[in-house]
Enzyme design. Structure first.
Site, mmCIF file in Angstrom:
data_model
loop_
_atom_site.group_PDB
_atom_site.id
_atom_site.type_symbol
_atom_site.label_atom_id
_atom_site.label_comp_id
_atom_site.label_asym_id
_atom_site.label_seq_id
_atom_site.Cartn_x
_atom_site.Cartn_y
_atom_site.Cartn_z
ATOM 1 N N HIS A 61 -8.356 1.169 -1.399
ATOM 2 C CA HIS A 61 -8.187 0.277 -2.540
ATOM 3 C C HIS A 61 -9.525 -0.234 -3.083
ATOM 4 O O HIS A 61 -9.637 -1.376 -3.520
ATOM 5 C CB HIS A 61 -7.252 -0.885 -2.173
ATOM 6 C CG HIS A 61 -5.966 -0.430 -1.552
ATOM 7 N ND1 HIS A 61 -5.035 0.309 -2.255
ATOM 8 C CD2 HIS A 61 -5.474 -0.553 -0.286
ATOM 9 C CE1 HIS A 61 -4.019 0.597 -1.449
ATOM 10 N NE2 HIS A 61 -4.272 0.099 -0.258
ATOM 11 N N SER A 115 0.838 -1.205 0.000
ATOM 12 C CA SER A 115 0.000 0.000 0.000
ATOM 13 C C SER A 115 0.873 1.256 0.000
ATOM 14 O O SER A 115 1.706 1.427 -0.885
ATOM 15 C CB SER A 115 -0.973 -0.038 1.185
ATOM 16 O OG SER A 115 -1.924 0.997 1.089
#
Length: 402
Positions: free
Chosen positions: A300, A183
């Site tokens: 996401h 991430s």
């Protein structure tokens, strides 16, 4: 407010910067041999994020990129910079950086014994216009957990871990064969591989965190970790959850896989009402070990698309170089090809699922009998190593926490 401040003046500048920003001045003193006169230091006001972003708008116009900060000292051998002979796998190394939610108040203390770490935080404070070190040392926890602060703090701590790795295991840096970041950790990976400067990485993390926090505040949402039993169907479960959420008044509900963590374990994200349906019907759906993540956003997923405009605007001002070591994309699960590939894929990472499981399979896949390289879990207190152990226990046996 923070996001508007970061971006307000970036598009207004068309002329070349006349001075080296303060944070870059510090790094030039550290890594280069030239001496800068005292009179060249800009005023303190130029350390503010708006001014630094303002300067950054024309970095691509500069013919000499030497002002940019690399994590590598000037005299060090840079991974990937020259051709190398075939190497014993046990002498190679892999570096992994964590994402949001892995740091705790006080965790930074173990890195402060390395002198250069203090310099990194001085730079970070100048770039961000707040004391990120104080936040990491003393909290409060509630503030540190907010995306707008946690993402920059996570990156700053990862940079501190790079310094520790340099000091304790320099060969691990020189022999690095691949780097990946989970991430927001992908920004740390890009700094490590020389694709972006340290300062630009911090700026991007600040814009990313603020924009994603704003998107998170738009509607009740979250993230849910779960174990999938044999026969369970995540796609069908998400469709059921979205139908339920729509029936109780959620317009255009979202529920989807946000992170492919490791075999049979996925992280779902979406509207709170949809995730509640998953929790309440977990037995029927074939899910076990459900756990809400301490995050307020559906990272996401499509709910993060409002953050794209701000992040792309900031990324457009950043000079990007080709990776000097194999650097993996969360979006594709494959190594980046070049600078343009990074510019294309990095924004998508905000709203597309993280293919972490696929990345680790790609990195550690090898024929039977071939030894695994050493790998390094950077500043996650063992979390990245634990995830690796679920995917490849033998590879995890030679993973060290930094």
């Amino acid at each position: 407010m923070l996001l508007r401040t970061l971006l307000r003046r970036g598009a207004e500048v068309s002329s070349l910067p006349q001075k080296i920003g303060w944070s870059r001045y510090v790094l030039l003193r550290r890594y280069a041999t030239e001496n800068l006169e005292e009179s060249q230091k800009p005023s303190e006001s130029e350390a503010k994020v708006t001014e630094l972003l303002n300067d950054a708008a024309s970095f691509n116009e500069m013919g000499d990129p030497s002002w940019q900060t690399s994590p590598y000292p000037q005299t060090a051998a840079i991974p990937g910079q020259e051709e190398r002979i075939r190497q014993d796998p046990t002498e190679a190394s892999i570096v992994m950086f964590p994402g949001q939610g892995t740091i705790k108040v006080g965790h930074v203390t173990e890195y402060l014994r390395f002198p250069r770490v203090k310099e990194i935080f001085e730079i970070a404070n100048e770039v961000l216009s707040y004391d990120v070190l104080k936040l990491l040392q003393k909290g409060p926890k509630e503030k540190l957990n907010r995306s707008e602060f946690n993402q920059t703090a996570t990156l700053a701590l990862s940079l501190a871990a790079i310094e520790r790795l340099w000091e304790e295991r320099p060969r691990a840096v020189n022999n690095c064969r691949a780097v990946a970041g989970y991430s927001v950790g992908e920004l740390a990976a890009l700094v490590f591989s020389g694709c972006i400067s340290m300062e630009d990485g911090l700026r991007l993390a600040a814009v990313r965190g603020a924009a994603m926090q704003a998107a998170s505040d738009a509607a009740p949402q979250g993230m849910l970790s779960l174990y999938c039993k044999a026969g369970s169907n995540i796609a069908e479960a998400c469709e059921e959850a979205k139908s339920y959420a729509m029936n109780i008044g959620v317009s255009e509900p979202v529920c989807s896989i946000a992170i492919y963590l490791h075999p049979q374990t996925k992280i779902l994200a979406g509207h709170q009402q949809a995730l509640e349906y998953i929790e309440q019907n977990s037995v029927k759906l074939g899910f076990r070990h459900l756990r809400k993540l301490p995050l307020s956003g559906a990272f996401h997923t499509e709910l993060m698309k409002p953050a794209l405009k701000s992040f792309r605007k900031a990324l457009d001002k950043v000079d990007i170089e080709k990776p000097r070591v194999k650097t993996f994309s969360n979006v594709t699960g494959k190594p980046y090809y070049d600078a343009e590939d990074i510019r294309k894929q990095l924004p998508k990472q905000i709203y597309r699922p993280v293919k972490w499981e696929q990345i680790l399979h790609e990195i550690f896949s090898r024929d039977q009998g071939i030894e695994f390289p050493r790998s390094f879990d950077m500043a996650s207190a063992g979390i990245m190593r634990a995830i690796l152990s679920k995917i490849n226990a033998k590879a995890a046996a030679s993973c060290f926490t930094i």
